[in-house]
Design a protein around this motif. Structure first.
Motif, PDB file in Angstrom:
ATOM      1  N   MET A  24       0.856  -1.198   0.000  1.00 48.31           N
ATOM      2  CA  MET A  24       0.000   0.000   0.000  1.00 48.31           C
ATOM      3  C   MET A  24       0.890   1.245   0.000  1.00 48.31           C
ATOM      4  N   ASP A  25       0.327   2.343  -0.426  1.00 50.86           N
ATOM      5  CA  ASP A  25       1.059   3.617  -0.412  1.00 50.86           C
ATOM      6  C   ASP A  25       1.289   4.083   1.019  1.00 50.86           C
ATOM      7  N   PRO A  50       7.697   2.943   5.089  1.00 46.60           N
ATOM      8  CA  PRO A  50       6.872   2.154   6.016  1.00 46.60           C
ATOM      9  C   PRO A  50       6.336   0.899   5.323  1.00 46.60           C
ATOM     10  N   TYR A  51       6.341  -0.214   6.064  1.00 49.11           N
ATOM     11  CA  TYR A  51       5.867  -1.477   5.490  1.00 49.11           C
ATOM     12  C   TYR A  51       4.364  -1.602   5.720  1.00 49.11           C
ATOM     13  N   ARG A  52       3.589  -1.288   4.703  1.00 51.15           N
ATOM     14  CA  ARG A  52       2.128  -1.313   4.832  1.00 51.15           C
ATOM     15  C   ARG A  52       1.564  -2.178   3.712  1.00 51.15           C
ATOM     16  N   ILE A  53       0.711  -3.115   4.060  1.00 52.28           N
ATOM     17  CA  ILE A  53       0.143  -3.986   3.022  1.00 52.28           C
ATOM     18  C   ILE A  53      -1.367  -4.166   3.192  1.00 52.28           C
ATOM     19  N   ARG A  54      -1.945  -4.642   2.113  1.00 54.82           N
ATOM     20  CA  ARG A  54      -3.287  -5.217   2.156  1.00 54.82           C
ATOM     21  C   ARG A  54      -3.101  -6.725   2.098  1.00 54.82           C
ATOM     22  N   GLU A 100       2.773  -3.411   8.964  1.00 52.31           N
ATOM     23  CA  GLU A 100       1.432  -2.915   9.266  1.00 52.31           C
ATOM     24  C   GLU A 100       0.448  -3.470   8.228  1.00 52.31           C
ATOM     25  N   ILE A 101      -0.576  -4.148   8.703  1.00 52.43           N
ATOM     26  CA  ILE A 101      -1.634  -4.608   7.810  1.00 52.43           C
ATOM     27  C   ILE A 101      -2.730  -3.548   7.832  1.00 52.43           C
TER      28      ILE A 101
END
Ligand SMILES: [Zn+2]
Length: 227
Positions: A24-25, A50-54, A100-101
């Motif tokens: 994710m952005d 930052p590590y952000r995903i869906r 981070e999910i």
């Protein structure tokens, strides 16, 4: 020693059996690794914080120990990380802090009724061993136009199987060999741990059966018939 190529189960990067991840952005990347001899890039761009995903599925039974997907190399579960450390496996340069999910299935993560799974992004080094080109049946159809160290070069190429030059192996249980694209190779020790602890969402292809031909489509592989 026997080696295996680490893939998703049934080679399915994007489900449906197991949840996959999408970055994710804001999506940030560090520079890829470079060959120390010719200076060309030899790895994917490396995902940076930052590590952000869906995560594609909200069903806990679909949360594998390995999460594959788009925009990153590989995510591993906290369960895998504990076993990796307890068994003294080697080859992961770094585990990120838990990522981070942001979204999970159709939920915003902040509205999700269950505890979220914990995943880490991992970096696996390029260059942990050298492919034995001759034993692997390697050929580039544009001879002489490649770096002898990393084999980045012009033209199409193929390898009929994967053989690692034992003398060049530096001791990692997960590594990306020099000469191959971004395929993660694992050792027998990793294989035994996978079997013993039942790591989920992996497929371990015996290296001697893992063949590639860039003419099929980029980075494609197939199982040879050993004949
Ligand atoms: Zn090179």
């Amino acid at each position: 020693m026997k080696y295996f190529i680490l893939r998703p189960e049934k080679d399915e990067h994007l489900g449906p059996k197991w949840a996959y991840g999408v970055v994710m952005d804001p999506a940030n990347y560090d520079q890829a690794q470079k060959c120390p001899v010719c200076g060309k890039f030899v790895s994917m761009l490396r995902w940076a914080p930052p590590y952000r995903i869906r995560l594609s599925s909200a069903k806990p039974e679909k949360w594998g120990d390995f999460v594959w997907g788009a925009g990153f190399e590989l995510l591993v579960s906290a369960h895998f990380k504990n076993i990796y450390e307890a068994e003294g496996l080697r080859g992961i340069e770094k585990f990120s802090e838990p990522i981070e999910i942001v979204r999970i299935g159709k939920y915003n993560a902040c509205n999700f009724p269950l505890p979220l799974p914990i995943y880490h992004s991992v970096l696996i080094s390029w260059g942990g061993a050298d492919r034995d080109d001759k034993a692997s049946g390697y050929a580039r159809h544009f001879p002489g136009k490649e770096c002898p160290y990393c084999r980045v070069g012009k033209g199409e190429w193929e390898q009929k199987r994967t053989v690692i030059d034992e003398k060049s192996w530096a001791g990692a249980d997960l590594f990306i060999p020099r000469g191959m694209d971004s395929d993660i190779v694992v050792t027998e020790k990793f294989f035994r741990s996978a079997d013993q602890y039942g790591f989920t969402n992996i497929g371990l292809i015996p290296a001697e059966r893992f063949a590639q031909d860039s003419r099929l489509h980029y980075g494609s592989w197939y199982l040879n018939d050993l004949s």
